[in-house]
Design a protein around this motif. Structure first.
Motif, PDB file in Angstrom:
ATOM      1  N   TYR A 121      11.749  77.213 -21.046  1.00 58.43           N
ATOM      2  CA  TYR A 121      11.709  78.815 -20.521  1.00 58.43           C
ATOM      3  C   TYR A 121      10.897  79.453 -20.739  1.00 58.43           C
ATOM      4  O   TYR A 121      10.593  80.570 -20.119  1.00 58.43           O
ATOM      5  N   TYR A 122       9.359  78.975 -21.129  1.00 61.80           N
ATOM      6  CA  TYR A 122       7.782  79.092 -21.451  1.00 61.80           C
ATOM      7  C   TYR A 122       7.345  78.912 -19.625  1.00 61.80           C
ATOM      8  O   TYR A 122       5.907  79.094 -19.556  1.00 61.80           O
ATOM      9  N   SER A 123       7.128  77.579 -19.697  1.00 59.08           N
ATOM     10  CA  SER A 123       6.342  77.302 -18.988  1.00 59.08           C
ATOM     11  C   SER A 123       6.613  77.416 -17.329  1.00 59.08           C
ATOM     12  O   SER A 123       7.518  77.117 -16.895  1.00 59.08           O
ATOM     13  N   ALA A 124       5.214  77.368 -16.728  1.00 63.35           N
ATOM     14  CA  ALA A 124       5.395  77.441 -15.690  1.00 63.35           C
ATOM     15  C   ALA A 124       5.467  76.154 -14.481  1.00 63.35           C
ATOM     16  O   ALA A 124       5.175  74.799 -15.294  1.00 63.35           O
ATOM     17  N   TYR A 125       6.258  76.232 -13.289  1.00 59.56           N
ATOM     18  CA  TYR A 125       5.923  75.029 -12.108  1.00 59.56           C
ATOM     19  C   TYR A 125       5.139  74.170 -11.821  1.00 59.56           C
ATOM     20  O   TYR A 125       4.753  75.251 -11.068  1.00 59.56           O
ATOM     21  N   GLU A 126       3.855  73.508 -11.654  1.00 59.94           N
ATOM     22  CA  GLU A 126       3.312  73.504 -10.565  1.00 59.94           C
ATOM     23  C   GLU A 126       3.644  72.948  -9.585  1.00 59.94           C
ATOM     24  O   GLU A 126       4.828  72.419  -9.131  1.00 59.94           O
ATOM     25  N   GLU A 127       2.670  72.691  -8.325  1.00 60.64           N
ATOM     26  CA  GLU A 127       2.874  73.202  -7.010  1.00 60.64           C
ATOM     27  C   GLU A 127       4.039  71.949  -6.767  1.00 60.64           C
ATOM     28  O   GLU A 127       4.795  71.831  -5.881  1.00 60.64           O
ATOM     29  N   GLY A 128       3.319  70.370  -6.978  1.00 62.69           N
ATOM     30  CA  GLY A 128       4.108  69.019  -6.948  1.00 62.69           C
ATOM     31  C   GLY A 128       5.405  69.104  -7.379  1.00 62.69           C
ATOM     32  O   GLY A 128       6.532  68.582  -7.054  1.00 62.69           O
ATOM     33  N   ASP A 129       5.927  69.916  -8.532  1.00 61.94           N
ATOM     34  CA  ASP A 129       6.964  69.888  -8.973  1.00 61.94           C
ATOM     35  C   ASP A 129       8.246  70.644  -7.642  1.00 61.94           C
ATOM     36  O   ASP A 129       8.797  69.887  -8.137  1.00 61.94           O
ATOM     37  N   LEU A 130       7.531  71.851  -7.397  1.00 64.21           N
ATOM     38  CA  LEU A 130       8.308  72.905  -6.350  1.00 64.21           C
ATOM     39  C   LEU A 130       8.697  71.865  -5.171  1.00 64.21           C
ATOM     40  O   LEU A 130       9.632  72.044  -5.061  1.00 64.21           O
ATOM     41  N   LYS A 131       7.656  71.367  -4.771  1.00 61.98           N
ATOM     42  CA  LYS A 131       7.628  70.446  -3.674  1.00 61.98           C
ATOM     43  C   LYS A 131       8.961  69.293  -3.266  1.00 61.98           C
ATOM     44  O   LYS A 131       9.401  69.463  -2.779  1.00 61.98           O
ATOM     45  N   THR A 132       8.321  68.793  -4.490  1.00 64.37           N
ATOM     46  CA  THR A 132       9.927  68.261  -5.363  1.00 64.37           C
ATOM     47  C   THR A 132      10.989  68.307  -5.171  1.00 64.37           C
ATOM     48  O   THR A 132      12.171  67.656  -4.328  1.00 64.37           O
ATOM     49  N   LEU A 133      11.078  69.620  -6.333  1.00 60.07           N
ATOM     50  CA  LEU A 133      13.127  70.085  -5.995  1.00 60.07           C
ATOM     51  C   LEU A 133      13.406  70.529  -4.747  1.00 60.07           C
ATOM     52  O   LEU A 133      14.103  70.602  -4.016  1.00 60.07           O
ATOM     53  N   ALA A 134      12.175  71.227  -3.875  1.00 57.92           N
ATOM     54  CA  ALA A 134      12.357  71.575  -2.539  1.00 57.92           C
ATOM     55  C   ALA A 134      13.003  70.283  -1.235  1.00 57.92           C
ATOM     56  O   ALA A 134      14.026  70.103  -0.949  1.00 57.92           O
ATOM     57  N   GLY A 135      12.029  68.993  -1.758  1.00 57.86           N
ATOM     58  CA  GLY A 135      12.899  68.201  -0.674  1.00 57.86           C
ATOM     59  C   GLY A 135      13.776  67.363  -1.729  1.00 57.86           C
ATOM     60  O   GLY A 135      15.146  66.891  -0.479  1.00 57.86           O
ATOM     61  N   ARG A 136      14.505  67.639  -2.990  1.00 60.35           N
ATOM     62  CA  ARG A 136      16.180  66.947  -3.410  1.00 60.35           C
ATOM     63  C   ARG A 136      16.963  67.949  -2.994  1.00 60.35           C
ATOM     64  O   ARG A 136      18.448  67.603  -2.950  1.00 60.35           O
ATOM     65  N   CYS A 137      16.475  69.259  -2.712  1.00 59.75           N
ATOM     66  CA  CYS A 137      17.799  70.093  -2.615  1.00 59.75           C
ATOM     67  C   CYS A 137      17.694  70.247  -1.586  1.00 59.75           C
ATOM     68  O   CYS A 137      19.227  70.748  -0.988  1.00 59.75           O
ATOM     69  N   ARG A 138      16.810  69.881  -0.266  1.00 60.28           N
ATOM     70  CA  ARG A 138      17.000  69.943   0.920  1.00 60.28           C
ATOM     71  C   ARG A 138      18.310  68.523   0.852  1.00 60.28           C
ATOM     72  O   ARG A 138      19.096  68.466   2.505  1.00 60.28           O
ATOM     73  N   GLU A 139      17.907  67.106   0.638  1.00 59.58           N
ATOM     74  CA  GLU A 139      18.903  66.289   0.940  1.00 59.58           C
ATOM     75  C   GLU A 139      19.794  66.689   0.152  1.00 59.58           C
ATOM     76  O   GLU A 139      20.694  66.498   0.944  1.00 59.58           O
ATOM     77  N   SER A 140      19.769  66.986  -1.138  1.00 59.13           N
ATOM     78  CA  SER A 140      21.524  67.635  -1.038  1.00 59.13           C
ATOM     79  C   SER A 140      22.150  68.612  -0.593  1.00 59.13           C
ATOM     80  O   SER A 140      23.573  68.617  -0.503  1.00 59.13           O
ATOM     81  N   ALA A 141      22.002  68.922  -0.239  1.00 60.77           N
ATOM     82  CA  ALA A 141      21.807  70.096   1.228  1.00 60.77           C
ATOM     83  C   ALA A 141      23.073  70.048   1.968  1.00 60.77           C
ATOM     84  O   ALA A 141      23.551  70.658   2.692  1.00 60.77           O
ATOM     85  N   LYS A 142      22.681  69.132   2.461  1.00 60.95           N
ATOM     86  CA  LYS A 142      22.514  67.988   3.511  1.00 60.95           C
ATOM     87  C   LYS A 142      24.133  67.561   3.154  1.00 60.95           C
ATOM     88  O   LYS A 142      25.271  67.685   4.366  1.00 60.95           O
ATOM     89  N   ALA A 143      24.958  68.021   1.966  1.00 61.16           N
ATOM     90  CA  ALA A 143      26.305  67.555   1.838  1.00 61.16           C
ATOM     91  C   ALA A 143      27.008  68.912   1.638  1.00 61.16           C
ATOM     92  O   ALA A 143      28.552  68.722   1.564  1.00 61.16           O
ATOM     93  N   GLY A 144      26.077  69.996   1.693  1.00 68.18           N
ATOM     94  CA  GLY A 144      26.536  70.985   0.804  1.00 68.18           C
ATOM     95  C   GLY A 144      25.872  72.359   0.579  1.00 68.18           C
ATOM     96  O   GLY A 144      24.622  72.373   0.198  1.00 68.18           O
ATOM     97  N   PRO A 145      26.169  73.265   0.435  1.00 63.55           N
ATOM     98  CA  PRO A 145      25.131  74.344   0.023  1.00 63.55           C
ATOM     99  C   PRO A 145      24.795  74.320  -1.392  1.00 63.55           C
ATOM    100  O   PRO A 145      25.303  73.873  -2.494  1.00 63.55           O
ATOM    101  N   ALA A 146      23.447  74.087  -1.037  1.00 62.68           N
ATOM    102  CA  ALA A 146      22.416  74.211  -3.079  1.00 62.68           C
ATOM    103  C   ALA A 146      22.223  75.472  -3.618  1.00 62.68           C
ATOM    104  O   ALA A 146      21.972  76.257  -2.747  1.00 62.68           O
ATOM    105  N   TRP A 147      22.187  75.685  -4.466  1.00 59.45           N
ATOM    106  CA  TRP A 147      21.916  77.045  -4.982  1.00 59.45           C
ATOM    107  C   TRP A 147      21.152  76.652  -6.575  1.00 59.45           C
ATOM    108  O   TRP A 147      21.078  75.242  -7.089  1.00 59.45           O
TER     109      TRP A 147
END
Length: 259
Positions: A200-226
């Motif tokens: 709840y307190y820490s900010a994510y680093e750029e690398g974390d967000l890029k990792t999340l983006a890649g994982r969500c992109r892959e997940s969204a191939k099967a259906g929408p990602a929120w």
């Protein structure tokens, strides 16, 4: 649309925050509006309502929220703790009816109902499946569940969630290895990133967000990602969500955000 089915098309990714408070450091990045929610909706296409976990909102409040946002905007509303914690999903019909009397006033802008059982709540397939069936009878909204007890991360629990059409949240930090990956139904996915190392307190680093983006992109191939950023305590959620949105739009121009 079938009961509980996501209206978004496969490949759609929505990014938002837990709540619509806008830190002054990012205020200039949002368009004009008569309220914080209206301004928030000029950049994001979804929001998570966490206050419903702690108190019941009037139906008129939900209706006002729905009227404040664009037609394509969606809300996720958290199921009250009276249902998930105090009653442990048992004998909750009156509580569900009271909760949904308000939340359903969002109309077609109600996208998801989020259940977050307490960390002490072990998996009980009979209780959980009965609860989800009762919820399905009352609402067509999609359902996400963020369990926090190890017993929920088994093939049996996952099969129950999938059978009920419930998406198991992919959370960060992950309490258990599987908790960081989407589970349950794979027709869509719901990601909740709470901040790391300090939830709840820490900010994510750029690398974390890029990792999340890649994982969500892959997940969204099967259906929408929120995707929800919940590191709100020091206002980092908005900045992280804006940056994540930018990363997704660099490689995916169909990423869903308000025009």
């Amino acid at each position: 649309m079938n009961e509980g089915e996501m209206a978004d098309a496969a490949g759609t990714m929505r990014v938002g925050c837990a709540g619509w408070s806008l830190p002054s450091a990012h205020a200039a990045e949002f368009g004009p509006g008569g309220s914080a929610l209206q301004r928030y909706s000029t950049r994001f296409s979804m929001v998570e309502v966490n206050s419903s976990f702690y108190r019941q909102h009037k139906p008129e409040t939900y209706a006002r929220w729905a009227q404040s946002v664009p037609a394509d905007f969606r809300f996720c509303v958290k199921i009250p703790r009276a249902i998930s914690h105090e009653h442990a999903l048992v004998a909750t019909a009156p509580l569900l009816d009271a909760f949904l009397c308000g939340a359903e006033r969002l109309g077609d802008r109600l996208g998801v109902l989020l259940l977050q059982p307490p960390p002490s709540a072990a998996y009980d397939g009979r209780v959980a499946s009965a609860f989800f069936r009762a919820l399905r009878r009352r609402s067509n909204a999609a359902i996400a569940c963020e369990p926090r007890h190890a017993s929920w991360f088994t093939a049996q629990a996952d099969a129950m969630l999938a059978g009920q059409g419930v998406a198991r949240v992919a959370a960060d930090p992950a309490r258990y290895p599987l908790a960081g990956e989407p589970g349950g139904t794979r027709d869509w996915s719901y990601w909740r990133w709470h901040g790391r190392p300090c939830m709840y307190y820490s900010a994510y680093e750029e690398g974390d967000l890029k990792t999340l983006a890649g994982r969500c992109r892959e997940s969204a191939k099967a259906g929408p990602a929120w995707i929800i950023l919940d590191n709100t305590a020091h206002g980092h959620a908005v900045g992280n969500a804006l940056r994540l949105q930018g990363i997704l739009m660099q490689t995916d121009p169909t990423h869903r955000r308000p025009d």
